[in-house]
Design a protein around this motif. Structure first.
Motif, PDB file in Angstrom:
ATOM      1  N   TRP A  52       0.823  -1.214   0.000  1.00 26.30           N
ATOM      2  CA  TRP A  52       0.000   0.000   0.000  1.00 26.30           C
ATOM      3  C   TRP A  52       0.856   1.262   0.000  1.00 26.30           C
ATOM      4  CZ3 TRP A  52       0.919   3.010   4.206  1.00 26.30           C
ATOM      5  CH2 TRP A  52       1.397   2.391   5.361  1.00 26.30           C
ATOM      6  N   ARG A  53       2.063   1.196   0.545  1.00 22.57           N
ATOM      7  CA  ARG A  53       2.936   2.384   0.579  1.00 22.57           C
ATOM      8  C   ARG A  53       3.336   2.807  -0.827  1.00 22.57           C
ATOM      9  NH1 ARG A  53       6.271  -0.656   5.106  1.00 22.57           N
ATOM     10  NH2 ARG A  53       5.863  -2.173   3.486  1.00 22.57           N
ATOM     11  N   ASP A  54       3.542   1.841  -1.712  1.00 22.08           N
ATOM     12  CA  ASP A  54       3.872   2.176  -3.097  1.00 22.08           C
ATOM     13  C   ASP A  54       2.722   2.910  -3.776  1.00 22.08           C
ATOM     14  OD1 ASP A  54       6.396   1.042  -2.875  1.00 22.08           O
ATOM     15  OD2 ASP A  54       5.765  -0.879  -3.712  1.00 22.08           O
ATOM     16  N   ALA A  55       1.510   2.520  -3.440  1.00 21.24           N
ATOM     17  CA  ALA A  55       0.340   3.207  -4.006  1.00 21.24           C
ATOM     18  C   ALA A  55       0.283   4.655  -3.536  1.00 21.24           C
ATOM     19  CB  ALA A  55      -0.941   2.466  -3.634  1.00 21.24           C
ATOM     20  N   LEU A  56       0.621   4.886  -2.264  1.00 21.15           N
ATOM     21  CA  LEU A  56       0.638   6.267  -1.760  1.00 21.15           C
ATOM     22  C   LEU A  56       1.705   7.100  -2.464  1.00 21.15           C
ATOM     23  CD1 LEU A  56       0.185   5.773   2.097  1.00 21.15           C
ATOM     24  CD2 LEU A  56      -1.535   6.461   0.414  1.00 21.15           C
ATOM     25  N   VAL A  57       2.867   6.530  -2.669  1.00 24.98           N
ATOM     26  CA  VAL A  57       3.950   7.242  -3.361  1.00 24.98           C
ATOM     27  C   VAL A  57       3.528   7.564  -4.793  1.00 24.98           C
ATOM     28  CG1 VAL A  57       6.309   7.020  -4.262  1.00 24.98           C
ATOM     29  CG2 VAL A  57       5.792   6.319  -1.911  1.00 24.98           C
ATOM     30  N   ALA A  58       2.948   6.600  -5.479  1.00 27.79           N
ATOM     31  CA  ALA A  58       2.524   6.797  -6.872  1.00 27.79           C
ATOM     32  C   ALA A  58       1.478   7.896  -7.012  1.00 27.79           C
ATOM     33  CB  ALA A  58       1.994   5.490  -7.446  1.00 27.79           C
ATOM     34  N   ALA A  59       0.687   8.096  -5.961  1.00 25.23           N
ATOM     35  CA  ALA A  59      -0.378   9.110  -5.999  1.00 25.23           C
ATOM     36  C   ALA A  59       0.040  10.429  -5.358  1.00 25.23           C
ATOM     37  CB  ALA A  59      -1.615   8.566  -5.293  1.00 25.23           C
ATOM     38  N   ASP A  60       1.307  10.539  -4.964  1.00 27.75           N
ATOM     39  CA  ASP A  60       1.803  11.738  -4.260  1.00 27.75           C
ATOM     40  C   ASP A  60       1.052  11.991  -2.950  1.00 27.75           C
ATOM     41  OD1 ASP A  60       3.793  12.298  -6.159  1.00 27.75           O
ATOM     42  OD2 ASP A  60       2.374  13.424  -7.399  1.00 27.75           O
ATOM     43  N   LEU A  61       0.670  10.912  -2.275  1.00 30.21           N
ATOM     44  CA  LEU A  61      -0.008  11.033  -0.986  1.00 30.21           C
ATOM     45  C   LEU A  61       0.801  10.394   0.147  1.00 30.21           C
ATOM     46  CD1 LEU A  61      -3.682  10.250  -2.054  1.00 30.21           C
ATOM     47  CD2 LEU A  61      -2.677  12.475  -1.556  1.00 30.21           C
ATOM     48  N   ALA A  62       2.102  10.229  -0.068  1.00 25.88           N
ATOM     49  CA  ALA A  62       2.948   9.573   0.927  1.00 25.88           C
ATOM     50  C   ALA A  62       3.489  10.541   1.979  1.00 25.88           C
ATOM     51  CB  ALA A  62       4.108   8.860   0.236  1.00 25.88           C
ATOM     52  N   ASN A  63       3.479  11.809   1.694  1.00 26.18           N
ATOM     53  CA  ASN A  63       4.049  12.793   2.615  1.00 26.18           C
ATOM     54  C   ASN A  63       3.044  13.226   3.670  1.00 26.18           C
ATOM     55  OD1 ASN A  63       6.515  12.766   1.209  1.00 26.18           O
ATOM     56  ND2 ASN A  63       5.694  14.222  -0.292  1.00 26.18           N
ATOM     57  N   GLN A  64       3.550  13.941   4.666  1.00 20.54           N
ATOM     58  CA  GLN A  64       2.701  14.388   5.766  1.00 20.54           C
ATOM     59  C   GLN A  64       1.642  15.388   5.339  1.00 20.54           C
ATOM     60  OE1 GLN A  64       5.382  15.802   8.783  1.00 20.54           O
ATOM     61  NE2 GLN A  64       5.907  13.738   9.451  1.00 20.54           N
ATOM     62  N   ASP A  65       1.812  15.988   4.184  1.00 25.46           N
ATOM     63  CA  ASP A  65       0.827  16.970   3.721  1.00 25.46           C
ATOM     64  C   ASP A  65      -0.341  16.331   2.972  1.00 25.46           C
ATOM     65  OD1 ASP A  65       2.096  16.261   1.364  1.00 25.46           O
ATOM     66  OD2 ASP A  65       2.221  18.328   0.616  1.00 25.46           O
ATOM     67  N   TRP A  66      -0.485  15.007   3.071  1.00 27.59           N
ATOM     68  CA  TRP A  66      -1.539  14.332   2.314  1.00 27.59           C
ATOM     69  C   TRP A  66      -2.930  14.874   2.608  1.00 27.59           C
ATOM     70  CZ3 TRP A  66      -5.472  11.719   4.596  1.00 27.59           C
ATOM     71  CH2 TRP A  66      -5.292  11.272   5.910  1.00 27.59           C
ATOM     72  N   PRO A  67      -3.279  15.288   3.851  1.00 31.01           N
ATOM     73  CA  PRO A  67      -4.633  15.838   4.038  1.00 31.01           C
ATOM     74  C   PRO A  67      -4.862  17.104   3.199  1.00 31.01           C
ATOM     75  CG  PRO A  67      -3.696  15.242   6.171  1.00 31.01           C
ATOM     76  CD  PRO A  67      -2.578  15.179   5.156  1.00 31.01           C
ATOM     77  N   THR A  68      -3.827  17.944   3.096  1.00 30.97           N
ATOM     78  CA  THR A  68      -3.930  19.156   2.282  1.00 30.97           C
ATOM     79  C   THR A  68      -4.065  18.799   0.814  1.00 30.97           C
ATOM     80  OG1 THR A  68      -2.579  20.319   3.908  1.00 30.97           O
ATOM     81  CG2 THR A  68      -2.795  21.345   1.743  1.00 30.97           C
ATOM     82  N   GLN A  69      -3.314  17.788   0.378  1.00 31.57           N
ATOM     83  CA  GLN A  69      -3.398  17.330  -1.007  1.00 31.57           C
ATOM     84  C   GLN A  69      -4.808  16.842  -1.337  1.00 31.57           C
ATOM     85  OE1 GLN A  69      -1.102  17.571  -3.323  1.00 31.57           O
ATOM     86  NE2 GLN A  69       0.547  18.266  -2.007  1.00 31.57           N
ATOM     87  N   LEU A  70      -5.382  16.051  -0.415  1.00 26.55           N
ATOM     88  CA  LEU A  70      -6.745  15.553  -0.660  1.00 26.55           C
ATOM     89  C   LEU A  70      -7.753  16.676  -0.682  1.00 26.55           C
ATOM     90  CD1 LEU A  70      -7.154  12.174   1.249  1.00 26.55           C
ATOM     91  CD2 LEU A  70      -6.794  12.592  -1.177  1.00 26.55           C
ATOM     92  N   ASP A  71      -7.610  17.625   0.227  1.00 26.02           N
ATOM     93  CA  ASP A  71      -8.529  18.772   0.230  1.00 26.02           C
ATOM     94  C   ASP A  71      -8.460  19.534  -1.097  1.00 26.02           C
ATOM     95  OD1 ASP A  71      -9.416  18.170   2.776  1.00 26.02           O
ATOM     96  OD2 ASP A  71      -8.257  19.759   3.758  1.00 26.02           O
ATOM     97  N   ALA A  72      -7.249  19.685  -1.628  1.00 23.68           N
ATOM     98  CA  ALA A  72      -7.087  20.387  -2.898  1.00 23.68           C
ATOM     99  C   ALA A  72      -7.727  19.615  -4.053  1.00 23.68           C
ATOM    100  CB  ALA A  72      -5.601  20.624  -3.177  1.00 23.68           C
ATOM    101  N   LEU A  73      -7.628  18.293  -4.020  1.00 22.60           N
ATOM    102  CA  LEU A  73      -8.180  17.465  -5.094  1.00 22.60           C
ATOM    103  C   LEU A  73      -9.686  17.243  -4.977  1.00 22.60           C
ATOM    104  CD1 LEU A  73      -5.427  14.723  -5.214  1.00 22.60           C
ATOM    105  CD2 LEU A  73      -6.040  16.253  -7.095  1.00 22.60           C
ATOM    106  N   LEU A  74     -10.147  17.050  -3.746  1.00 26.68           N
ATOM    107  CA  LEU A  74     -11.526  16.603  -3.535  1.00 26.68           C
ATOM    108  C   LEU A  74     -12.438  17.670  -2.935  1.00 26.68           C
ATOM    109  CD1 LEU A  74     -10.693  13.122  -1.945  1.00 26.68           C
ATOM    110  CD2 LEU A  74     -11.078  13.647  -4.359  1.00 26.68           C
ATOM    111  N   GLY A  75     -11.875  18.751  -2.458  1.00 32.87           N
ATOM    112  CA  GLY A  75     -12.671  19.748  -1.743  1.00 32.87           C
ATOM    113  C   GLY A  75     -12.495  19.535  -0.242  1.00 32.87           C
ATOM    114  N   ALA A  76     -12.737  20.560   0.537  1.00 32.65           N
ATOM    115  CA  ALA A  76     -12.424  20.516   1.967  1.00 32.65           C
ATOM    116  C   ALA A  76     -13.396  19.699   2.798  1.00 32.65           C
ATOM    117  CB  ALA A  76     -12.345  21.941   2.512  1.00 32.65           C
ATOM    118  N   ASN A  77     -14.591  19.451   2.313  1.00 28.60           N
ATOM    119  CA  ASN A  77     -15.577  18.724   3.115  1.00 28.60           C
ATOM    120  C   ASN A  77     -15.481  17.235   2.880  1.00 28.60           C
ATOM    121  OD1 ASN A  77     -16.661  21.108   4.125  1.00 28.60           O
ATOM    122  ND2 ASN A  77     -18.041  21.297   2.375  1.00 28.60           N
ATOM    123  N   LYS A  78     -15.310  16.472   3.966  1.00 30.98           N
ATOM    124  CA  LYS A  78     -15.329  15.015   3.849  1.00 30.98           C
ATOM    125  C   LYS A  78     -16.762  14.606   3.693  1.00 30.98           C
ATOM    126  CE  LYS A  78     -11.339  12.938   5.885  1.00 30.98           C
ATOM    127  NZ  LYS A  78     -10.843  11.972   6.807  1.00 30.98           N
TER     128      LYS A  78
END
Length: 95
Positions: free
Chosen positions: A69-95
């Motif tokens: 699963w770690r390789d999948a995170l790296v491939a998606a640029d979601l492996a770093n500590q800023d992943w919540p910010t990355q997701l908010d930018a991609l998906l919008g701030a509301n879960k």
């Protein structure tokens, strides 16, 4: 396992209708070892955000995550500590 509403919206927007349902079903049925004790939305997003709506590419990402699963995170640029910010930018701030 439930898929977050914002990721569900993203999947429904980027995948063809029939394919979107198949993707959501696959994500709901992921084994625990694929989630790796991570936030499920993080893993789910890692499997879809670099697919360009392609079922084939999703299957490739799914195979990668089932191997490590770690390789999948790296491939998606979601492996770093800023992943919540990355997701908010991609998906919008509301879960």
């Amino acid at each position: 396992m439930e898929i977050s509403p914002r990721l569900t919206r993203w999947i429904n927007h980027h995948f063809p209708k029939g394919t979107a349902e198949m993707v959501l079903s696959e994500l709901r049925d992921l084994p625990d070892q694929v989630l790796g004790r991570q936030d499920p939305e993080r893993i789910h997003a890692a499997l879809v955000i670099r697919t360009a709506g392609s079922w084939h590419r999703f299957q490739q990402h799914l195979t990668l995550a089932k191997t490590d699963w770690r390789d999948a995170l790296v491939a998606a640029d979601l492996a770093n500590q800023d992943w919540p910010t990355q997701l908010d930018a991609l998906l919008g701030a509301n879960k």
